[in-house]
Scaffold this motif. Structure first.
Motif, PDB file in Angstrom:
ATOM      1  N   CYS A 181       6.892  -2.817  -2.578  1.00 34.10           N
ATOM      2  CA  CYS A 181       5.725  -1.772  -2.580  1.00 34.10           C
ATOM      3  C   CYS A 181       4.709  -1.902  -1.465  1.00 34.10           C
ATOM      4  O   CYS A 181       4.265  -3.273  -1.109  1.00 34.10           O
TER       5      CYS A 181
ATOM      6  N   CYS B 194       0.762  -2.746  -3.025  1.00 35.44           N
ATOM      7  CA  CYS B 194       0.424  -3.877  -3.632  1.00 35.44           C
ATOM      8  C   CYS B 194       1.390  -4.968  -3.222  1.00 35.44           C
ATOM      9  O   CYS B 194       1.014  -6.150  -3.761  1.00 35.44           O
TER      10      CYS B 194
ATOM     11  N   CYS C  18       5.363   1.103  -5.733  1.00 31.80           N
ATOM     12  CA  CYS C  18       6.064   0.772  -7.241  1.00 31.80           C
ATOM     13  C   CYS C  18       5.355   1.676  -8.158  1.00 31.80           C
ATOM     14  O   CYS C  18       4.446   2.654  -7.602  1.00 31.80           O
TER      15      CYS C  18
ATOM     16  N   CYS D  12       1.477   2.365  -7.783  1.00 33.70           N
ATOM     17  CA  CYS D  12       0.935   2.949  -6.504  1.00 33.70           C
ATOM     18  C   CYS D  12       1.525   4.065  -6.346  1.00 33.70           C
ATOM     19  O   CYS D  12       0.931   4.956  -5.459  1.00 33.70           O
TER      20      CYS D  12
ATOM     21  N   THR E  93       4.368  -6.026  -4.310  1.00 35.88           N
ATOM     22  CA  THR E  93       4.951  -6.301  -5.589  1.00 35.88           C
ATOM     23  C   THR E  93       6.729  -5.750  -4.973  1.00 35.88           C
ATOM     24  O   THR E  93       6.909  -4.819  -4.512  1.00 35.88           O
TER      25      THR E  93
HETATM   26 ZN    ZN Z   1       2.210  -1.247  -5.834  1.00 33.28          ZN
END
Ligand code: ZN
Length: 181
Positions: free
Chosen positions: A132, A135, A172, A175, A137
């Protein structure tokens, strides 16, 4: 014979996975064809954002592809729904068929051609994920298109330019922003 679908967001390594799965057939002396939609490019290569590239035939419709034992189709999301019939024919003929592309568009909606390919029941369905870009991840399944800093939630044509007008981000589920229903 095998029938594999590789889906996922942008920057998830789909093209790399496609090439990695098709390339071993070169050692089996099989006739291999990589295919790209004309809508995407005029270049006769498929190129992974991760660096690999290989020769490909560029076609408007999958019906133009012939003389192969093993086929790797990239960017399936840019083909028309009718092309799923061609894929079904290849599978029935016992060809080795590898298909990759975005499984969801920038709105989080499955393109009709992708839905039709999945309804043909590939033997293997691989859903790739990306990191992502908000963020960080390793759990991004969506592709967000932005203009400047603003996510574009609708109204875009099927093919958007890759010339800097828009920014493409893997995101993700937390988000990713989608239009309220
Ligand atoms: Zn994210």
């Amino acid at each position: 014979m095998t029938f594999v679908f590789i889906g996922g967001p942008m920057k998830s390594g789909k093209t790399l996975e496609l090439i990695a799965r098709v390339a071993p057939f070169e050692f089996a002396k099989k006739r291999i064809t990589y295919v790209q939609p004309k809508k995407n490019t005029r270049e006769e290569h498929i190129t992974s954002r991760l660096g690999l590239n290989t020769r490909a035939v560029v076609v408007e419709s999958l019906g133009e592809v012939n003389d192969f034992d093993v086929v790797g189709v990239d960017e399936i999301n840019m083909f028309e729904p009718g092309d799923a019939e061609v894929i079904e024919q290849w599978v029935r003929e016992g060809k080795d068929v590898f298909i990759s592309g975005l499984d969801l568009d920038y709105r989080g909606i499955m393109p009709p051609i992708v839905k039709e390919v999945l309804e043909l029941k590939p033997d293997v369905v691989i859903i790739k994920q990306a990191v992502c870009e908000v963020c960080h991840t390793y759990d991004a399944h969506f592709t967000q298109i932005l203009k400047g800093n603003e996510p574009v939630l609708g109204g875009l044509p099927l093919i958007t330019p890759d010339d800097g007008t828009y920014i493409y981000e893997a995101r993700c589920r937390k988000c990713f922003l989608r239009k309220k229903k």
